[in-house]
Design a protein around this motif. Structure first.
Motif, PDB file in Angstrom:
ATOM      1  N   GLY A  78       0.816  -1.214   0.000  1.00 27.48           N
ATOM      2  CA  GLY A  78       0.000   0.000   0.000  1.00 27.48           C
ATOM      3  C   GLY A  78       0.846   1.259   0.000  1.00 27.48           C
ATOM      4  N   LEU A  79       1.912   1.257   0.796  1.00 28.54           N
ATOM      5  CA  LEU A  79       2.808   2.416   0.801  1.00 28.54           C
ATOM      6  C   LEU A  79       3.501   2.572  -0.556  1.00 28.54           C
ATOM      7  N   GLY A  80       3.911   1.442  -1.148  1.00 30.16           N
ATOM      8  CA  GLY A  80       4.513   1.522  -2.472  1.00 30.16           C
ATOM      9  C   GLY A  80       3.522   1.997  -3.514  1.00 30.16           C
ATOM     10  N   PHE A  81       2.267   1.547  -3.404  1.00 30.17           N
ATOM     11  CA  PHE A  81       1.230   1.967  -4.347  1.00 30.17           C
ATOM     12  C   PHE A  81       1.011   3.473  -4.289  1.00 30.17           C
ATOM     13  N   LEU A  82       1.086   4.034  -3.083  1.00 26.12           N
ATOM     14  CA  LEU A  82       0.879   5.473  -2.910  1.00 26.12           C
ATOM     15  C   LEU A  82       2.132   6.298  -3.157  1.00 26.12           C
ATOM     16  N   GLY A  83       3.239   5.633  -3.495  1.00 23.07           N
ATOM     17  CA  GLY A  83       4.477   6.349  -3.779  1.00 23.07           C
ATOM     18  C   GLY A  83       5.255   6.746  -2.552  1.00 23.07           C
ATOM     19  N   LEU A  84       4.940   6.155  -1.388  1.00 23.17           N
ATOM     20  CA  LEU A  84       5.614   6.507  -0.143  1.00 23.17           C
ATOM     21  C   LEU A  84       6.572   5.423   0.330  1.00 23.17           C
ATOM     22  N   GLY A  85       6.576   4.280  -0.341  1.00 29.98           N
ATOM     23  CA  GLY A  85       7.471   3.197   0.040  1.00 29.98           C
ATOM     24  C   GLY A  85       8.654   3.126  -0.899  1.00 29.98           C
ATOM     25  N   ALA A  86       8.826   1.965  -1.526  1.00 27.70           N
ATOM     26  CA  ALA A  86       9.896   1.815  -2.508  1.00 27.70           C
ATOM     27  C   ALA A  86       9.682   2.787  -3.666  1.00 27.70           C
ATOM     28  N   GLN A  87      10.786   3.328  -4.166  1.00 28.98           N
ATOM     29  CA  GLN A  87      10.719   4.331  -5.214  1.00 28.98           C
ATOM     30  C   GLN A  87      11.162   3.736  -6.553  1.00 28.98           C
ATOM     31  N   PRO A  88      10.606   4.271  -7.664  1.00 28.69           N
ATOM     32  CA  PRO A  88      11.012   3.799  -8.989  1.00 28.69           C
ATOM     33  C   PRO A  88      12.512   3.989  -9.179  1.00 28.69           C
ATOM     34  N   PRO A  89      13.153   3.104  -9.938  1.00 30.85           N
ATOM     35  CA  PRO A  89      12.600   1.972 -10.701  1.00 30.85           C
ATOM     36  C   PRO A  89      12.660   0.644  -9.940  1.00 30.85           C
ATOM     37  N   LEU A  90      12.712   0.674  -8.603  1.00 32.67           N
ATOM     38  CA  LEU A  90      12.818  -0.550  -7.822  1.00 32.67           C
ATOM     39  C   LEU A  90      11.633  -1.467  -8.118  1.00 32.67           C
ATOM     40  N   PRO A  91      11.866  -2.760  -8.355  1.00 34.60           N
ATOM     41  CA  PRO A  91      10.766  -3.672  -8.697  1.00 34.60           C
ATOM     42  C   PRO A  91      10.008  -4.147  -7.457  1.00 34.60           C
ATOM     43  N   GLU A  92       9.255  -3.247  -6.842  1.00 34.94           N
ATOM     44  CA  GLU A  92       8.444  -3.599  -5.670  1.00 34.94           C
ATOM     45  C   GLU A  92       7.017  -3.839  -6.129  1.00 34.94           C
ATOM     46  N   TRP A  93       6.367  -4.862  -5.580  1.00 34.70           N
ATOM     47  CA  TRP A  93       5.081  -5.305  -6.120  1.00 34.70           C
ATOM     48  C   TRP A  93       4.009  -4.235  -6.021  1.00 34.70           C
ATOM     49  N   GLY A  94       3.912  -3.536  -4.906  1.00 33.54           N
ATOM     50  CA  GLY A  94       2.917  -2.466  -4.785  1.00 33.54           C
ATOM     51  C   GLY A  94       3.163  -1.339  -5.758  1.00 33.54           C
TER      52      GLY A  94
END
Length: 307
Positions: free
Chosen positions: A242-258
């Protein structure tokens, strides 16, 4: 005597009713637990999924067919089963299968860091609150209630907003919001054992509170905490996604599932595979942890073991 007459690590040695050492007794208990877990087919499926996740993360360079960060606009948005891209490609032409494989490393990294921080802190808080009671219990449990009053994702969003986006800050935010349930579990277990005869005997021998907590009370709480950790893994993965989906977790171009779901949501109706494949990965891994957690609860919970 009978344990010494059998071959070490054989089935008879592990199931010896009169173990010759503490190590043999612990290995025998672990073997009995494995036998009980193996009789639960759903738990075995969950264990297989978790083992596959670990193996995928460890062997990512061998399993990936492409560089997960390499872009190729000539092959963008290819459907599944395309030549060389059996799960298709995303909007930048990156191979989805390779990104899923390397994304397993990110997921396992988050799970591992949260597992070694939040449960340990929650265990210490719960054991101290349950053992000492009084104002210490009241203070620590009211602090726990404050954290429990907020939905985990909302509280994690607040922490990440304060700390800044990034996978490190996301892990810290998830850990800060995940410890209260473990504190509750540890406190409940501590309340049941603090008045036991063996605790009184250890206290009469001159053991201090610190030794009693770390050597005699906390180990009794560990099985329940392990079960809770396994059951919470799905929630931790979903929060990280969820954090990755909202752009607050892993940052591009990291291959994180969210993050992959977030970038693929605008293609959901026409190029459905871009967001669906990482979504399926999250679903399967979360299901695996839930199934394994249910099986471990049957094995480690003394109340269920006595039934």
């Amino acid at each position: 005597m009978s344990g010494a007459q059998t071959k070490p690590f054989s089935r008879a040695w592990l199931l010896d009713p009169a173990p010759a050492s503490r190590g043999q007794a612990r290995l025998g208990q672990a073997y009995l637990g494995w036998l009980k877990l193996a009789r639960n087919p759903l738990a075995v499926i969950g264990l297989a999924i978790v083992v596959a996740l670990v193996a995928m993360a460890a062997a990512a360079p061998l399993l990936a067919t492409h560089d997960p960060l390499a872009q190729s606009l000539q092959t963008r948005l290819l459907p599944p089963l395309s030549p060389g891209h059996w799960l298709g490609t995303d909007e930048f032409g990156r191979d989805i299968w390779s990104r899923l494989v390397y994304g397993a490393r990110v997921t396992l990294y988050i799970v591992a860091l949260v597992t070694v921080t939040a449960p340990v802190f929650g265990l210490l808080v719960g054991v101290v609150a349950g053992y000492f009671g009084g104002w210490v219990d009241t203070l620590l449990m009211r602090l726990t209630d404050i954290f429990l009053a907020f939905p985990r994702l909302i509280l994690a969003l607040a922490f990440v907003a304060a700390l800044g986006p990034g996978i490190g800050n996301a892990v810290l935010a998830i850990a800060l919001t995940a410890w209260p349930p473990y504190a509750r579990v540890a406190r409940a277990e501590t309340l049941t054992v603090r008045g036991a005869d063996y605790i009184a005997a250890v206290r009469l021998q001159g053991a201090g509170s610190g030794r009693i907590l770390l050597s005699h009370v906390a180990p009794m709480c560990v099985p329940s905490v392990i079960v809770r950790v396994t059951l919470d893994m799905a929630g931790i993965i979903l929060t990280a996604a969820g954090l990755g989906f909202l752009g607050l977790g892993a940052q591009p171009p990291l291959p994180e599932w969210g993050l992959m779901i977030s970038s693929g949501r605008k293609f959901l109706f026409e190029q459905w595979w871009v967001a669906t494949m990482p979504g399926l990965a999250i679903f399967i891994v979360s299901l695996g942890f839930n199934l394994l957690g249910d099986g471990l609860r049957d094995v480690l919970d003394p109340r269920s073991a006595s039934k």
